[in-house]
Design an enzyme around this catalytic site. Sequence first.
Site, PDB file in Angstrom:
ATOM      1  N   ARG A 151       8.115  18.503  -9.602  1.00 24.21           N
ATOM      2  CA  ARG A 151       7.843  17.746 -10.825  1.00 24.21           C
ATOM      3  C   ARG A 151       8.111  18.709 -11.976  1.00 24.21           C
ATOM      4  O   ARG A 151       7.638  19.841 -11.950  1.00 24.21           O
ATOM      5  CB  ARG A 151       6.411  17.220 -10.806  1.00 24.21           C
ATOM      6  CG  ARG A 151       6.217  16.192  -9.684  1.00 24.21           C
ATOM      7  CD  ARG A 151       4.939  15.395  -9.831  1.00 24.21           C
ATOM      8  NE  ARG A 151       4.980  14.209  -8.996  1.00 24.21           N
ATOM      9  CZ  ARG A 151       4.325  14.082  -7.840  1.00 24.21           C
ATOM     10  NH1 ARG A 151       3.579  15.062  -7.396  1.00 24.21           N
ATOM     11  NH2 ARG A 151       4.409  12.972  -7.142  1.00 24.21           N
ATOM     12  N   GLY A 193       7.351  12.833  -5.776  1.00 17.22           N
ATOM     13  CA  GLY A 193       6.742  12.960  -4.446  1.00 17.22           C
ATOM     14  C   GLY A 193       7.769  12.722  -3.352  1.00 17.22           C
ATOM     15  O   GLY A 193       8.591  11.812  -3.469  1.00 17.22           O
ATOM     16  N   ASP A 209       9.450   6.019  -9.874  1.00 20.22           N
ATOM     17  CA  ASP A 209       9.674   5.532 -11.241  1.00 20.22           C
ATOM     18  C   ASP A 209       9.821   6.668 -12.256  1.00 20.22           C
ATOM     19  O   ASP A 209      10.646   6.572 -13.172  1.00 20.22           O
ATOM     20  CB  ASP A 209       8.602   4.520 -11.662  1.00 20.22           C
ATOM     21  CG  ASP A 209       7.221   5.132 -11.765  1.00 20.22           C
ATOM     22  OD1 ASP A 209       6.975   6.155 -11.093  1.00 20.22           O
ATOM     23  OD2 ASP A 209       6.388   4.586 -12.498  1.00 20.22           O
ATOM     24  N   GLY A 210       9.044   7.753 -12.078  1.00 17.63           N
ATOM     25  CA  GLY A 210       9.186   8.893 -12.980  1.00 17.63           C
ATOM     26  C   GLY A 210      10.592   9.469 -12.904  1.00 17.63           C
ATOM     27  O   GLY A 210      11.252   9.713 -13.926  1.00 17.63           O
ATOM     28  N   THR A 233       9.731   6.262  -2.543  1.00 15.23           N
ATOM     29  CA  THR A 233       8.317   6.583  -2.748  1.00 15.23           C
ATOM     30  C   THR A 233       7.490   5.806  -1.732  1.00 15.23           C
ATOM     31  O   THR A 233       7.786   4.642  -1.455  1.00 15.23           O
ATOM     32  CB  THR A 233       7.824   6.238  -4.183  1.00 15.23           C
ATOM     33  OG1 THR A 233       6.395   6.238  -4.191  1.00 15.23           O
ATOM     34  CG2 THR A 233       8.294   4.886  -4.671  1.00 15.23           C
ATOM     35  N   ASP A 278       5.739   0.989  -5.501  1.00 19.57           N
ATOM     36  CA  ASP A 278       5.219   0.549  -6.798  1.00 19.57           C
ATOM     37  C   ASP A 278       6.306   0.165  -7.793  1.00 19.57           C
ATOM     38  O   ASP A 278       6.055   0.061  -8.993  1.00 19.57           O
ATOM     39  CB  ASP A 278       4.307   1.640  -7.395  1.00 19.57           C
ATOM     40  CG  ASP A 278       5.035   2.974  -7.571  1.00 19.57           C
ATOM     41  OD1 ASP A 278       6.182   3.122  -7.095  1.00 19.57           O
ATOM     42  OD2 ASP A 278       4.449   3.877  -8.193  1.00 19.57           O
ATOM     43  N   GLY A 311      -6.043  -4.575  10.714  1.00 23.31           N
ATOM     44  CA  GLY A 311      -7.216  -5.430  10.885  1.00 23.31           C
ATOM     45  C   GLY A 311      -8.434  -4.941  10.125  1.00 23.31           C
ATOM     46  O   GLY A 311      -9.549  -4.988  10.639  1.00 23.31           O
ATOM     47  N   ARG A 313      -1.065   5.556  -5.764  1.00 23.68           N
ATOM     48  CA  ARG A 313      -1.266   5.656  -7.224  1.00 23.68           C
ATOM     49  C   ARG A 313      -1.922   4.381  -7.742  1.00 23.68           C
ATOM     50  O   ARG A 313      -2.979   4.031  -7.293  1.00 23.68           O
ATOM     51  CB  ARG A 313       0.063   5.906  -7.921  1.00 23.68           C
ATOM     52  CG  ARG A 313       0.435   7.365  -7.903  1.00 23.68           C
ATOM     53  CD  ARG A 313       1.475   7.678  -8.932  1.00 23.68           C
ATOM     54  NE  ARG A 313       1.944   9.039  -8.752  1.00 23.68           N
ATOM     55  CZ  ARG A 313       2.974   9.560  -9.350  1.00 23.68           C
ATOM     56  NH1 ARG A 313       3.688   8.843 -10.187  1.00 23.68           N
ATOM     57  NH2 ARG A 313       3.321  10.791  -9.137  1.00 23.68           N
ATOM     58  N   ASP A 324       4.695   4.726  -2.287  1.00 25.35           N
ATOM     59  CA  ASP A 324       3.772   3.845  -3.016  1.00 25.35           C
ATOM     60  C   ASP A 324       4.241   2.387  -3.084  1.00 25.35           C
ATOM     61  O   ASP A 324       3.419   1.499  -3.310  1.00 25.35           O
ATOM     62  CB  ASP A 324       3.577   4.352  -4.454  1.00 25.35           C
ATOM     63  CG  ASP A 324       2.981   5.746  -4.508  1.00 25.35           C
ATOM     64  OD1 ASP A 324       2.401   6.190  -3.499  1.00 25.35           O
ATOM     65  OD2 ASP A 324       3.112   6.399  -5.563  1.00 25.35           O
TER      66      ASP A 324
END
Length: 318
Positions: free
Chosen positions: A71, A10, A102-103, A124, A128, A184, A170, A126
């Site tokens: 991808r 991504g 990570d991929g 990314t 993550d 908030g 994800r 994310d």
Amino acid sequence: MKLAVLTSGGDAPGMNAGIRAVTRTAIFNKIDIYGIKNGYKGLIEGDLIKLEASSVGDTIQKGGTILGTARSEEFKTEEGLKKAINVLNVYGIDGVVVLGGDGSFKGAKKLAENGIHTIGIPCTIDNDLGYTDFTIGFWTALETVTSAIGNLRDTSSSHGRAVVIEVMGRDCGDLALYSALAGGGESIIIPEREYDIDKIAKKAREGLMRGKKHNLIIVAEGAGNVFKIAKEFEEKTHIETKVTVLGHVQRGGSPCAQDRIMASTMGMRAVELLMAGNTDFALGMCNGKLIEMKFEEALNMPKKLDYQILDTVNVLSV
Ligand code: ADP
Ligand code: F6P
């Protein structure tokens, strides 16, 4: 020496600042630098272009990736990997910088295991990856989400409605968690924790009784179905509830200063590591310091939820 750079998975705001830093550091050191188009897909296809200092001019502020991303299932196969390595050998590439999540790092690790000197830069939205405090693109996406929450708060307050907002990430709740703090939000639903719709509804009813006009429930995409959550919430509270899925708007936009700075610093470091003969490292940021860690270790580091932020969200959204 010849190096190459690619973006994979991504896209994330800040990737261009990273490509720029890799390119300019290479050129500064009189190293040939190639851009691989469309990630591992383009690598397999031999879609490489020579980059000059001017190729990356006027890109630091641009979202997306000028090299394109993709991808590639083929790259995951033995045959695909072989094709990719063959292209790098034909071009005489001595090292590759991979910008992705990570991929993409799993793919980068395979390149490193097969003798290609490879360094990874975490990109990314994310956030993550467990080994680094933050990933490039996260802070920009967070600004986008926070701004959207502000808009939704306006209309939610005006109509006395609730809104369930789905954000990306994800399996990681960081975008939801941090945006709830910055925007908030009343409640968050994230994959890392079980949620209790009765508690969320009770909090909303209490807020309503105190004269609260809006109710913002921020849901990380990996935590549940927003339409189902909205229906349950509406049935329990009798508050009219709308759903907004923010979607890919979160992936675009001009990168914020923090993402540009991380990308620029890491891009330069990646080339310096390759110049010194290093391989198999993921770059990261820990406590404001640039770090490098072997792909294997980095990929196995579990991503932890920041309980301090979670507590703050819970206290402030009472
Ligand atoms: P991200 O890098 O953003 O996490 P993906 O998970 O889609 O994105 O991974 C990007 C690409 O990295 C995949 O399309 C594939 O080409 C490559 N990749 C992912 N996992 C592996 C793996 N286990 N082995 C080799 N390549 C992989
Ligand atoms: O990894 C980034 C991300 O935007 C995730 O938050 C989301 O789940 C996924 O990519 C969406 O992927 P695509 O752009 O292929 O729809």
